[in-house]
Design a protein around this motif. Structure first.
Motif, PDB file in Angstrom:
ATOM      1  N   GLN A 180     -15.997 116.028   9.853  1.00 12.83           N
ATOM      2  CA  GLN A 180     -14.917 115.364   9.102  1.00 12.83           C
ATOM      3  C   GLN A 180     -13.553 115.871   9.577  1.00 12.83           C
ATOM      4  N   LYS A 181     -13.485 117.183   9.826  1.00 13.55           N
ATOM      5  CA  LYS A 181     -12.235 117.771  10.314  1.00 13.55           C
ATOM      6  C   LYS A 181     -11.823 117.138  11.647  1.00 13.55           C
ATOM      7  N   MET A 182     -12.822 116.915  12.492  1.00 15.80           N
ATOM      8  CA  MET A 182     -12.556 116.334  13.811  1.00 15.80           C
ATOM      9  C   MET A 182     -12.018 114.905  13.654  1.00 15.80           C
ATOM     10  N   VAL A 183     -12.634 114.123  12.782  1.00 11.67           N
ATOM     11  CA  VAL A 183     -12.169 112.748  12.570  1.00 11.67           C
ATOM     12  C   VAL A 183     -10.741 112.774  12.018  1.00 11.67           C
ATOM     13  N   ASP A 184     -10.516 113.595  11.003  1.00  6.97           N
ATOM     14  CA  ASP A 184      -9.189 113.641  10.368  1.00  6.97           C
ATOM     15  C   ASP A 184      -8.096 114.055  11.365  1.00  6.97           C
ATOM     16  N   GLN A 185      -8.449 114.922  12.267  1.00  3.76           N
ATOM     17  CA  GLN A 185      -7.475 115.403  13.246  1.00  3.76           C
ATOM     18  C   GLN A 185      -7.241 114.384  14.361  1.00  3.76           C
ATOM     19  N   SER A 186      -8.302 113.693  14.767  1.00  5.18           N
ATOM     20  CA  SER A 186      -8.208 112.865  15.969  1.00  5.18           C
ATOM     21  C   SER A 186      -7.642 111.476  15.721  1.00  5.18           C
ATOM     22  N   VAL A 187      -7.846 110.931  14.533  1.00  2.61           N
ATOM     23  CA  VAL A 187      -7.394 109.553  14.291  1.00  2.61           C
ATOM     24  C   VAL A 187      -5.875 109.423  14.460  1.00  2.61           C
ATOM     25  N   LYS A 192     -22.690 130.637  10.379  1.00  6.58           N
ATOM     26  CA  LYS A 192     -22.018 129.355  10.111  1.00  6.58           C
ATOM     27  C   LYS A 192     -21.126 129.502   8.892  1.00  6.58           C
ATOM     28  N   LEU A 193     -19.853 129.226   9.057  1.00  7.52           N
ATOM     29  CA  LEU A 193     -18.930 129.323   7.919  1.00  7.52           C
ATOM     30  C   LEU A 193     -18.619 127.947   7.334  1.00  7.52           C
ATOM     31  N   PHE A 194     -18.866 126.900   8.115  1.00  5.90           N
ATOM     32  CA  PHE A 194     -18.681 125.523   7.636  1.00  5.90           C
ATOM     33  C   PHE A 194     -19.895 124.718   8.070  1.00  5.90           C
ATOM     34  N   SER A 195     -20.197 123.669   7.311  1.00  8.04           N
ATOM     35  CA  SER A 195     -21.385 122.869   7.645  1.00  8.04           C
ATOM     36  C   SER A 195     -21.060 121.890   8.778  1.00  8.04           C
ATOM     37  N   ASN A 196     -22.123 121.343   9.372  1.00  6.03           N
ATOM     38  CA  ASN A 196     -21.955 120.357  10.445  1.00  6.03           C
ATOM     39  C   ASN A 196     -21.067 119.189   9.992  1.00  6.03           C
ATOM     40  N   THR A 214     -10.125 110.920  -1.449  1.00  4.22           N
ATOM     41  CA  THR A 214     -10.680 112.161  -0.875  1.00  4.22           C
ATOM     42  C   THR A 214      -9.678 112.842   0.057  1.00  4.22           C
ATOM     43  N   GLN A 215      -8.618 112.110   0.439  1.00  2.00           N
ATOM     44  CA  GLN A 215      -7.664 112.616   1.449  1.00  2.00           C
ATOM     45  C   GLN A 215      -8.345 112.886   2.798  1.00  2.00           C
ATOM     46  N   HIS A 216      -9.369 112.065   3.072  1.00  2.00           N
ATOM     47  CA  HIS A 216     -10.043 112.137   4.382  1.00  2.00           C
ATOM     48  C   HIS A 216     -10.269 110.714   4.880  1.00  2.00           C
ATOM     49  N   TYR A 217     -10.585 110.590   6.172  1.00  2.00           N
ATOM     50  CA  TYR A 217     -10.990 109.285   6.681  1.00  2.00           C
ATOM     51  C   TYR A 217     -12.464 109.062   6.368  1.00  2.00           C
ATOM     52  N   ASP A 218     -12.798 107.881   5.870  1.00  2.00           N
ATOM     53  CA  ASP A 218     -14.196 107.452   5.815  1.00  2.00           C
ATOM     54  C   ASP A 218     -14.530 106.910   7.201  1.00  2.00           C
ATOM     55  N   PHE A 219     -15.745 107.113   7.641  1.00  2.00           N
ATOM     56  CA  PHE A 219     -16.112 106.553   8.954  1.00  2.00           C
ATOM     57  C   PHE A 219     -17.539 106.020   8.949  1.00  2.00           C
ATOM     58  N   GLY A 220     -17.854 105.260  10.017  1.00  2.00           N
ATOM     59  CA  GLY A 220     -19.125 104.523  10.081  1.00  2.00           C
ATOM     60  C   GLY A 220     -20.320 105.426  10.366  1.00  2.00           C
ATOM     61  N   GLU A 221     -21.486 104.783  10.389  1.00  2.00           N
ATOM     62  CA  GLU A 221     -22.755 105.476  10.625  1.00  2.00           C
ATOM     63  C   GLU A 221     -22.892 105.921  12.074  1.00  2.00           C
ATOM     64  N   ILE A 222     -23.318 107.147  12.266  1.00  2.00           N
ATOM     65  CA  ILE A 222     -23.605 107.629  13.621  1.00  2.00           C
ATOM     66  C   ILE A 222     -25.011 107.168  14.009  1.00  2.00           C
ATOM     67  N   PHE A 254     -21.376 117.958  16.636  1.00  2.00           N
ATOM     68  CA  PHE A 254     -21.439 118.865  15.493  1.00  2.00           C
ATOM     69  C   PHE A 254     -22.841 119.030  14.924  1.00  2.00           C
ATOM     70  N   GLY A 255     -23.789 118.277  15.490  1.00  2.00           N
ATOM     71  CA  GLY A 255     -25.179 118.431  15.068  1.00  2.00           C
ATOM     72  C   GLY A 255     -25.562 117.432  13.991  1.00  2.00           C
ATOM     73  N   PRO A 256     -26.851 117.474  13.579  1.00  2.00           N
ATOM     74  CA  PRO A 256     -27.369 116.495  12.618  1.00  2.00           C
ATOM     75  C   PRO A 256     -26.638 116.581  11.287  1.00  2.00           C
ATOM     76  N   PRO A 257     -26.750 115.546  10.451  1.00  2.00           N
ATOM     77  CA  PRO A 257     -26.130 115.601   9.121  1.00  2.00           C
ATOM     78  C   PRO A 257     -26.672 116.801   8.344  1.00  2.00           C
ATOM     79  N   ASP A 258     -25.864 117.289   7.409  1.00  2.00           N
ATOM     80  CA  ASP A 258     -26.235 118.508   6.678  1.00  2.00           C
ATOM     81  C   ASP A 258     -27.655 118.457   6.116  1.00  2.00           C
TER      82      ASP A 258
END
Ligand code: ACO
Length: 311
Positions: free
Chosen positions: A225-232, A216-220, A253-261, A197-201
């Motif tokens: 985040q969408k990918m993490v939420d969908q894949s877990v 671009k309609l959504f940020s990187n 937040t109703q999202h997954y928190d995840f580690g550092e890339i 998804f590219g570098p952090p915003d």
């Protein structure tokens, strides 16, 4: 300060009217699109290589036929995208020579090796899955030819993602050894897929302008985040463990928190030093050279047809 032409152009974008090849556009808009569409085309073409590696070793005839069809789709996506880029006044020869010389970028993800059959599953599930998340919004982007090309591409990508998940499911319902292969593939592809998804915003140099132009309609980070939420939950259904100790559902937040890339890994790949960068480029350049006779024959045949019809 915007000139009058540019103001009209920007208002048109804001009204949601597509920009078409013969319309006036700022030179920087054209350049941005050529950059993104050509990188995207190159990614589709180079993306055939990690999977092409497994065609002769697919476990069944049916799996082989599916894999071949998918790889052919990727070639088709590359061709639509080169055609979309050509509407902006660049030639395909020029774009290909920039790819072969190493000057052009293509997605970081295709510089990793595909080590086992389970990688065909993980690539379809996670890599094509991420591509869909990134590309669905592109169906609504401001440039007509790019947006229209993305509609068919996304339909085909969803077949690719499903065939990948189906491979993962078969392995996870198989022997312990097969399940371990699936886990190993997830371990190796998870983080690279997040990097797609590219570098952090905060470090995404092109985002603000591309958002203004509705490329671009959504940020990187939003798409990541969408990918993490969908894949877990999909990983949970497979009974596999996502290789991230910090991964945790956040009820607030109703999202997954995840580690550092590990962005040093990403930057290293962008500089041409990933595990397979050199190999991918040399295979591509060789295929292009070896196809010269075929392109010459096509051109000679077309000339002959023109002469026969008196043109
Ligand atoms: N791999 C390689 N380069 C990348 C990647 C990546 N995963 N992500 C970002 N970059 C590059 C950008 O191209 C840019 O370099 P450039 O200015 O020299 O072109 C630089 O890193 C900074 O990134 P951003 O400012 O965030 O760049 P941009 O606004 O173009 O966003 C993104 C990057 C999200 C990949 C965007 O270009 C995009 O949506 N592209 C279309 C989709 C695509 O190309 N998909 C290919 C993989 S999917 C598939 O083919 C199966």
């Amino acid at each position: 300060e915007m000139g009058a032409d540019e103001r009209v152009f920007q208002e048109r974008i804001e009204r949601g009217v597509k920009i078409e090849p013969k319309d006036w556009m700022p030179e920087a808009y054209r350049k941005t699109l050529v950059r993104q569409i050509s990188q995207h085309a190159h990614s589709e073409i180079v993306g055939q290589l990690p999977e092409g590696n497994w065609v002769t070793r697919a476990p069944t005839l049916q799996r082989k036929a599916i894999l071949l069809a998918k790889i052919q789709d990727e070639a088709g996506h590359g061709l639509y995208l080169y055609s979309a880029a050509e509407t902006l006044g660049v030639s395909r020869d020029q774009l290909l020579s920039e790819l072969h010389s190493g000057k052009a970028k293509y997605s970081s993800i295709f510089n990793y090796p595909s080590l086992s059959w389970a990688d065909m599953g993980a690539i379809g599930w996670l890599v094509d899955g991420s591509a869909i998340i990134n590309q669905i919004p592109l169906c609504r982007c401001s440039y007509g030819p790019y947006a229209r090309a993305m509609i068919r591409v996304c339909k085909e990508e969803s077949f690719h993602a499903r065939q990948g998940y189906d491979i993962m499911l078969a392995l996870c319902n198989g022997t312990p050894q097969q399940k371990q292969m699936a886990q190993d593939a997830l371990n190796r592809w998870w983080w690279p897929a997040l990097m797609m998804f590219g570098p952090p915003d905060g470090e995404s140099v092109n985002s603000a302008q591309s958002a203004q132009w509705r490329i671009k309609l959504f940020s990187n980070d939003e798409l990541r985040q969408k990918m993490v939420d969908q894949s877990v939950p999909q990983a949970e259904y497979l009974g596999l463990t996502v290789p991230d100790a910090k991964l945790k559902w956040n009820a607030e937040t109703q999202h997954y928190d995840f580690g550092e890339i590990d962005w040093s890994e990403f930057n290293n790949i962008l500089q041409g030093n990933g595990p397979c960068n050199r190999d991918r480029l040399s295979v591509r350049a060789k295929a292009y050279e070896e196809g010269a006779w075929f392109r010459d024959a096509l051109a000679a045949y077309a000339d002959k047809q023109d002469r026969a019809s008196g043109q």
